[in-house]
Motif scaffolding. Sequence first.
Motif, PDB file in Angstrom:
ATOM      1  N   THR A 187       7.986  10.779   1.807  1.00  0.00           N
ATOM      2  CA  THR A 187       7.756   9.572   2.611  1.00  0.00           C
ATOM      3  C   THR A 187       6.258   9.338   2.792  1.00  0.00           C
ATOM      4  OG1 THR A 187       8.016  10.892   4.620  1.00  0.00           O
ATOM      5  CG2 THR A 187       9.949   9.679   3.857  1.00  0.00           C
ATOM      6  N   ASP A 188       5.472  10.422   2.867  1.00  0.00           N
ATOM      7  CA  ASP A 188       4.015  10.259   2.981  1.00  0.00           C
ATOM      8  C   ASP A 188       3.443   9.597   1.731  1.00  0.00           C
ATOM      9  OD1 ASP A 188       3.957  11.392   5.494  1.00  0.00           O
ATOM     10  OD2 ASP A 188       3.419  13.398   4.767  1.00  0.00           O
ATOM     11  N   GLN A 189       3.963   9.977   0.562  1.00  0.00           N
ATOM     12  CA  GLN A 189       3.476   9.367  -0.679  1.00  0.00           C
ATOM     13  C   GLN A 189       3.862   7.886  -0.742  1.00  0.00           C
ATOM     14  OE1 GLN A 189       5.384  12.316  -3.174  1.00  0.00           O
ATOM     15  NE2 GLN A 189       3.378  12.940  -3.993  1.00  0.00           N
ATOM     16  N   VAL A 190       5.070   7.567  -0.334  1.00  0.00           N
ATOM     17  CA  VAL A 190       5.502   6.160  -0.323  1.00  0.00           C
ATOM     18  C   VAL A 190       4.631   5.366   0.644  1.00  0.00           C
ATOM     19  CG1 VAL A 190       7.389   4.579   0.254  1.00  0.00           C
ATOM     20  CG2 VAL A 190       7.861   6.670  -1.056  1.00  0.00           C
ATOM     21  N   ALA A 191       4.366   5.910   1.807  1.00  0.00           N
ATOM     22  CA  ALA A 191       3.510   5.222   2.785  1.00  0.00           C
ATOM     23  C   ALA A 191       2.102   5.039   2.225  1.00  0.00           C
ATOM     24  CB  ALA A 191       3.469   6.006   4.093  1.00  0.00           C
ATOM     25  N   HIS A 192       1.594   6.047   1.536  1.00  0.00           N
ATOM     26  CA  HIS A 192       0.257   5.968   0.954  1.00  0.00           C
ATOM     27  C   HIS A 192       0.199   4.875  -0.114  1.00  0.00           C
ATOM     28  CE1 HIS A 192      -3.664   7.210  -0.460  1.00  0.00           C
ATOM     29  NE2 HIS A 192      -3.178   7.348  -1.686  1.00  0.00           N
ATOM     30  N   VAL A 193       1.177   4.841  -1.000  1.00  0.00           N
ATOM     31  CA  VAL A 193       1.214   3.808  -2.048  1.00  0.00           C
ATOM     32  C   VAL A 193       1.344   2.420  -1.411  1.00  0.00           C
ATOM     33  CG1 VAL A 193       2.558   2.900  -3.995  1.00  0.00           C
ATOM     34  CG2 VAL A 193       2.064   5.353  -3.843  1.00  0.00           C
ATOM     35  N   ALA A 194       2.143   2.312  -0.364  1.00  0.00           N
ATOM     36  CA  ALA A 194       2.290   1.023   0.326  1.00  0.00           C
ATOM     37  C   ALA A 194       0.951   0.579   0.907  1.00  0.00           C
ATOM     38  CB  ALA A 194       3.350   1.132   1.415  1.00  0.00           C
ATOM     39  N   ARG A 195       0.206   1.526   1.486  1.00  0.00           N
ATOM     40  CA  ARG A 195      -1.124   1.178   2.030  1.00  0.00           C
ATOM     41  C   ARG A 195      -2.056   0.715   0.911  1.00  0.00           C
ATOM     42  NH1 ARG A 195      -0.143   5.521   5.295  1.00  0.00           N
ATOM     43  NH2 ARG A 195      -1.294   6.952   3.955  1.00  0.00           N
ATOM     44  N   LEU A 196      -2.038   1.430  -0.215  1.00  0.00           N
ATOM     45  CA  LEU A 196      -2.894   1.043  -1.346  1.00  0.00           C
ATOM     46  C   LEU A 196      -2.550  -0.358  -1.854  1.00  0.00           C
ATOM     47  CD1 LEU A 196      -2.980   4.363  -3.404  1.00  0.00           C
ATOM     48  CD2 LEU A 196      -4.827   3.398  -2.013  1.00  0.00           C
TER      49      LEU A 196
ATOM     50  N   ARG B 145      -1.345  -2.611  -0.023  1.00  0.00           N
ATOM     51  CA  ARG B 145      -1.479  -3.500   1.141  1.00  0.00           C
ATOM     52  C   ARG B 145      -0.135  -4.127   1.523  1.00  0.00           C
ATOM     53  NH1 ARG B 145      -7.501  -5.653   1.234  1.00  0.00           N
ATOM     54  NH2 ARG B 145      -8.402  -4.024  -0.016  1.00  0.00           N
ATOM     55  N   ILE B 146       0.891  -3.272   1.495  1.00  0.00           N
ATOM     56  CA  ILE B 146       2.231  -3.686   1.897  1.00  0.00           C
ATOM     57  C   ILE B 146       2.553  -2.969   3.199  1.00  0.00           C
ATOM     58  CG2 ILE B 146       4.679  -3.658   1.278  1.00  0.00           C
ATOM     59  CD1 ILE B 146       3.810  -3.521  -1.663  1.00  0.00           C
ATOM     60  N   GLU B 147       2.896  -3.733   4.212  1.00  0.00           N
ATOM     61  CA  GLU B 147       3.258  -3.134   5.495  1.00  0.00           C
ATOM     62  C   GLU B 147       4.745  -2.804   5.474  1.00  0.00           C
ATOM     63  OE1 GLU B 147       1.972  -5.215   9.002  1.00  0.00           O
ATOM     64  OE2 GLU B 147       0.150  -5.894   7.998  1.00  0.00           O
ATOM     65  N   LEU B 148       5.064  -1.520   5.674  1.00  0.00           N
ATOM     66  CA  LEU B 148       6.452  -1.078   5.711  1.00  0.00           C
ATOM     67  C   LEU B 148       6.741  -0.411   7.051  1.00  0.00           C
ATOM     68  CD1 LEU B 148       6.850   0.578   2.170  1.00  0.00           C
ATOM     69  CD2 LEU B 148       7.567  -1.705   2.875  1.00  0.00           C
ATOM     70  N   THR B 149       7.920  -0.671   7.566  1.00  0.00           N
ATOM     71  CA  THR B 149       8.365   0.012   8.779  1.00  0.00           C
ATOM     72  C   THR B 149       8.802   1.423   8.387  1.00  0.00           C
ATOM     73  OG1 THR B 149      10.663  -0.659   8.509  1.00  0.00           O
ATOM     74  CG2 THR B 149       9.212  -2.192   9.713  1.00  0.00           C
ATOM     75  N   PRO B 150       8.890   2.328   9.363  1.00  0.00           N
ATOM     76  CA  PRO B 150       9.390   3.673   9.045  1.00  0.00           C
ATOM     77  C   PRO B 150      10.767   3.645   8.365  1.00  0.00           C
ATOM     78  CG  PRO B 150       8.363   3.684  11.207  1.00  0.00           C
ATOM     79  CD  PRO B 150       8.411   2.253  10.758  1.00  0.00           C
ATOM     80  N   ALA B 151      11.634   2.723   8.781  1.00  0.00           N
ATOM     81  CA  ALA B 151      12.964   2.611   8.152  1.00  0.00           C
ATOM     82  C   ALA B 151      12.837   2.180   6.693  1.00  0.00           C
ATOM     83  CB  ALA B 151      13.836   1.627   8.925  1.00  0.00           C
ATOM     84  N   GLU B 152      11.926   1.250   6.424  1.00  0.00           N
ATOM     85  CA  GLU B 152      11.719   0.803   5.042  1.00  0.00           C
ATOM     86  C   GLU B 152      11.133   1.922   4.185  1.00  0.00           C
ATOM     87  OE1 GLU B 152      10.900  -3.981   5.499  1.00  0.00           O
ATOM     88  OE2 GLU B 152       9.291  -2.588   6.085  1.00  0.00           O
ATOM     89  N   ILE B 153      10.233   2.706   4.767  1.00  0.00           N
ATOM     90  CA  ILE B 153       9.659   3.836   4.028  1.00  0.00           C
ATOM     91  C   ILE B 153      10.766   4.812   3.645  1.00  0.00           C
ATOM     92  CG2 ILE B 153       8.164   5.858   4.228  1.00  0.00           C
ATOM     93  CD1 ILE B 153       6.250   4.082   5.892  1.00  0.00           C
ATOM     94  N   GLU B 154      11.660   5.128   4.573  1.00  0.00           N
ATOM     95  CA  GLU B 154      12.799   6.011   4.270  1.00  0.00           C
ATOM     96  C   GLU B 154      13.659   5.415   3.159  1.00  0.00           C
ATOM     97  OE1 GLU B 154      13.962   9.031   5.161  1.00  0.00           O
ATOM     98  OE2 GLU B 154      12.121   9.355   6.297  1.00  0.00           O
ATOM     99  N   HIS B 155      13.956   4.130   3.292  1.00  0.00           N
ATOM    100  CA  HIS B 155      14.803   3.424   2.316  1.00  0.00           C
ATOM    101  C   HIS B 155      14.177   3.497   0.922  1.00  0.00           C
ATOM    102  CE1 HIS B 155      17.450   0.262   0.759  1.00  0.00           C
ATOM    103  NE2 HIS B 155      16.363  -0.306   0.267  1.00  0.00           N
TER     104      HIS B 155
END
Length: 103
Positions: free
Chosen positions: A10-19, A21-31
């Motif tokens: 989930t940390d990698q998904v959150a990191h890629v989303a930040r790169l 510039r996509i805002e994801l909720t914690p639920a979306e990151i899990e999904h």
Amino acid sequence: MGEATPAISTDQVAHVARLARIELTPAEIEHYTGHLGRVLDHARELEDLDLAEVPPLAHPYPLRNVFRDDIVGPSMDRDEVLNQAPASSDGQFEVPPVLGGES
């Protein structure tokens, strides 16, 4: 049989989303972690295939030329066609400049 190592965290998904510039909720990151993990697992399965006997190819389907052969046939007389044009010079159509030049 032990648990397989997750393909992505989930940390990698959150990191890629930040790169990206996509805002994801914690639920979306899990999904998306689950979905991306399955995609990466499938890619890993494809990497494990024995393709030594499979010839390389540029296209998955056989290609063939679907155009007809160029066959010289009767055509109109050039002078007759140019006589009907608004303007012609030296056996060619004259047209207004397209890229801002003066004629």
